[in-house]
Design a protein around this motif. Sequence first.
Motif, PDB file in Angstrom:
ATOM      1  N   GLY A  43      -6.576  -1.482  -9.833  1.00 32.81           N
ATOM      2  CA  GLY A  43      -7.508  -0.386  -9.646  1.00 32.81           C
ATOM      3  C   GLY A  43      -8.577  -0.295 -10.713  1.00 32.81           C
ATOM      4  N   ASP A  44      -9.076   0.929 -10.929  1.00 26.83           N
ATOM      5  CA  ASP A  44     -10.253   1.134 -11.781  1.00 26.83           C
ATOM      6  C   ASP A  44     -10.044   0.752 -13.235  1.00 26.83           C
ATOM      7  OD1 ASP A  44     -11.458   2.053  -9.526  1.00 26.83           O
ATOM      8  OD2 ASP A  44     -11.883   4.070 -10.254  1.00 26.83           O
ATOM      9  N   ALA A  74      -8.274  -0.853  -4.840  1.00 28.09           N
ATOM     10  CA  ALA A  74      -7.130  -0.492  -5.686  1.00 28.09           C
ATOM     11  C   ALA A  74      -5.829  -0.541  -4.894  1.00 28.09           C
ATOM     12  CB  ALA A  74      -7.334   0.903  -6.274  1.00 28.09           C
ATOM     13  N   SER A  75      -5.863  -0.021  -3.675  1.00 28.09           N
ATOM     14  CA  SER A  75      -4.649  -0.010  -2.846  1.00 28.09           C
ATOM     15  C   SER A  75      -4.163  -1.426  -2.567  1.00 28.09           C
ATOM     16  CB  SER A  75      -4.919   0.717  -1.520  1.00 28.09           C
ATOM     17  OG  SER A  75      -5.129   2.089  -1.734  1.00 28.09           O
ATOM     18  N   TYR A  76      -5.098  -2.310  -2.225  1.00 30.55           N
ATOM     19  CA  TYR A  76      -4.648  -3.668  -1.920  1.00 30.55           C
ATOM     20  C   TYR A  76      -4.219  -4.414  -3.175  1.00 30.55           C
ATOM     21  CZ  TYR A  76      -3.868  -7.975   0.503  1.00 30.55           C
ATOM     22  OH  TYR A  76      -3.244  -9.083   1.017  1.00 30.55           O
ATOM     23  N   GLU A  77      -4.862  -4.136  -4.303  1.00 28.79           N
ATOM     24  CA  GLU A  77      -4.390  -4.714  -5.562  1.00 28.79           C
ATOM     25  C   GLU A  77      -2.969  -4.240  -5.851  1.00 28.79           C
ATOM     26  OE1 GLU A  77      -8.679  -5.287  -7.885  1.00 28.79           O
ATOM     27  OE2 GLU A  77      -7.441  -3.534  -8.307  1.00 28.79           O
ATOM     28  N   GLY A  78      -2.671  -2.985  -5.502  1.00 30.90           N
ATOM     29  CA  GLY A  78      -1.321  -2.468  -5.662  1.00 30.90           C
ATOM     30  C   GLY A  78      -0.320  -3.209  -4.792  1.00 30.90           C
ATOM     31  N   ILE A  79      -0.725  -3.525  -3.569  1.00 34.40           N
ATOM     32  CA  ILE A  79       0.131  -4.307  -2.661  1.00 34.40           C
ATOM     33  C   ILE A  79       0.393  -5.693  -3.241  1.00 34.40           C
ATOM     34  CG2 ILE A  79       0.206  -5.415  -0.385  1.00 34.40           C
ATOM     35  CD1 ILE A  79       0.528  -2.457  -0.065  1.00 34.40           C
ATOM     36  N   VAL A  80      -0.674  -6.331  -3.729  1.00 40.51           N
ATOM     37  CA  VAL A  80      -0.540  -7.680  -4.302  1.00 40.51           C
ATOM     38  C   VAL A  80       0.389  -7.660  -5.505  1.00 40.51           C
ATOM     39  CG1 VAL A  80      -1.804  -9.503  -5.529  1.00 40.51           C
ATOM     40  CG2 VAL A  80      -2.752  -8.529  -3.431  1.00 40.51           C
ATOM     41  N   ALA A  81       0.192  -6.693  -6.406  1.00 42.43           N
ATOM     42  CA  ALA A  81       1.056  -6.586  -7.589  1.00 42.43           C
ATOM     43  C   ALA A  81       2.509  -6.393  -7.181  1.00 42.43           C
ATOM     44  CB  ALA A  81       0.590  -5.435  -8.476  1.00 42.43           C
ATOM     45  N   ALA A  82       2.744  -5.528  -6.205  1.00 42.35           N
ATOM     46  CA  ALA A  82       4.119  -5.239  -5.765  1.00 42.35           C
ATOM     47  C   ALA A  82       4.815  -6.490  -5.251  1.00 42.35           C
ATOM     48  CB  ALA A  82       4.099  -4.156  -4.684  1.00 42.35           C
ATOM     49  N   HIS A  83       4.139  -7.251  -4.420  1.00 38.68           N
ATOM     50  CA  HIS A  83       4.766  -8.452  -3.851  1.00 38.68           C
ATOM     51  C   HIS A  83       5.020  -9.512  -4.923  1.00 38.68           C
ATOM     52  CE1 HIS A  83       4.875  -7.711   0.529  1.00 38.68           C
ATOM     53  NE2 HIS A  83       3.922  -6.833   0.236  1.00 38.68           N
ATOM     54  N   ASN A  84       4.146  -9.600  -5.895  1.00 41.74           N
ATOM     55  CA  ASN A  84       4.376 -10.562  -6.977  1.00 41.74           C
ATOM     56  C   ASN A  84       5.524 -10.132  -7.887  1.00 41.74           C
ATOM     57  OD1 ASN A  84       2.404 -12.656  -6.466  1.00 41.74           O
ATOM     58  ND2 ASN A  84       0.844 -11.145  -6.919  1.00 41.74           N
ATOM     59  N   ILE A  85       5.629  -8.833  -8.160  1.00 40.05           N
ATOM     60  CA  ILE A  85       6.765  -8.327  -8.943  1.00 40.05           C
ATOM     61  C   ILE A  85       8.070  -8.599  -8.198  1.00 40.05           C
ATOM     62  CG2 ILE A  85       7.893  -6.196  -9.745  1.00 40.05           C
ATOM     63  CD1 ILE A  85       5.032  -5.145 -10.400  1.00 40.05           C
ATOM     64  N   ALA A  86       7.996  -8.531  -6.861  1.00 41.05           N
ATOM     65  CA  ALA A  86       9.193  -8.757  -6.043  1.00 41.05           C
ATOM     66  C   ALA A  86       9.518 -10.243  -5.867  1.00 41.05           C
ATOM     67  CB  ALA A  86       9.001  -8.106  -4.676  1.00 41.05           C
ATOM     68  N   GLY A  87       8.769 -11.105  -6.553  1.00 39.46           N
ATOM     69  CA  GLY A  87       9.095 -12.531  -6.539  1.00 39.46           C
ATOM     70  C   GLY A  87       8.334 -13.354  -5.526  1.00 39.46           C
TER      71      GLY A  87
END
Length: 453
Positions: free
Chosen positions: A300-301, A312-325
């Motif tokens: 996000g910002d 920001a929302s899609y960056e959040g999705i990308v971060a989540a999936h990468n944290i999840a492996g």
Amino acid sequence: MYDAIVIGGGPGGYVCAIRLSQLGRKVALVEKEYLGGTCTNWGCIPTKAMLTSAHLFSEIKDKSKRLGIDVSDLNYRLDGIMSHMNRTVTTSRKGIELLLKKNGVDFFKDKALVKDPHSVLLEKDNSLLETKNIVLANGSEPSMFHPFSNVEGIWTSNDVFKLNEMPSSLAIVGGGVIGVEFATFFSTFGVKTTVIELAEHILPYEDTDVAEEIKKALKKKAVTVLEKTKVVSVEKLDKGYLLNTAGEEETTIEAEKLLVAVGRRAVLSDDIKNLGVEIGRGVVTDGHMRTSVPDVYAIGDIRAGIMLAHVASYEGIVAAHNIAGEDLEMDYSAVPSIIFSSPEVASTGLRESDLKGRSDVVVSRFPLSANGRARTILESSGFAKILAEHETGKVLGMSIVSPSATDLIMEAVIAVKNGLTVEQLENSIHPHPTLSETVLGALEGVEGKSIHI
């Protein structure tokens, strides 16, 4: 021990937290003030709520007689407009809180202080949370600088949402998205409005023809638009402000209120700086949203990249999936840019200004005035513009100036994102009579075969 702690409950942070929970991870979200961040509380949602009132007022005022509707004593109540805005904001906040609860996210309304990559202190509660990963989603704040920062009472975009009385006149410094949207709102209700833009034209990230169309619309609302103009000094008067400007000619502007709308800057607190993450204009990440510090992500910002809620929302999705492996990377090639002016503006992919003399790209425009649906709603200002690769017909970009442009742009987003061609879109039947046929007309024009012009 959490799998991830997300700091900041804006459109990046809460989406990231929910997706992490959906992926089976134990996650906490910490927000010091209001859920929804800038977008819900001081940006997208309240602005659009206010603009909805303005657009309705304009529609009745400008079109009712021609549409056979008799309206007398048309007026507005500012308290009613602001009540609608506040209800919308409150409902959005409560909705986010419900979503967090529904998805099993632990929510802490507290100020988070990052102690190290695996621990976060809750300041009010004075408790330490341990985690495997941290996601920085701390957001942004309005930019303010000299000569405005030393003058009392100047508005930022945040202050407009506390409005309890319409000013008689308003000067807006900055002709970008925020400036144009507020100029649209205030001028609709008769406020003498001036927009001052330093760049070559207002909406500097859009093409010149797009900016010209919006400038014409603003001038119809009696807005004074000054481009290539810099504010060199500001003086506080008993009732208002005196601005001295320099540009093609020196100008003095007096206004009751002054709004500085020159964008936002990342919130970079000391704990983030001390964490050791690489910082440029904002926190630097790779395409997986990882910072230079292992197990710390930023979205996000706070990255000071493309400061849009949907990014920001899609960056959040990308971060989540990468944290999840998983292995997911951001793609910024088809980010939609939208402006709730009147008419609306929406663009994605390449702009005409990006071509720099390329001869392999065809540019096709179709005027809104040639669209049947536009005629039924008494709209004629605007167009759809397609940029396509000459040899392959691949859609490279699109800009739309039209009512509902912010919805119409999704066809282009899908096309640019997936490498679709003009032929593929043209062969998809567009419903009639709709504004989407303006896009169809521009598609037909790529090969010089527009039927309706």
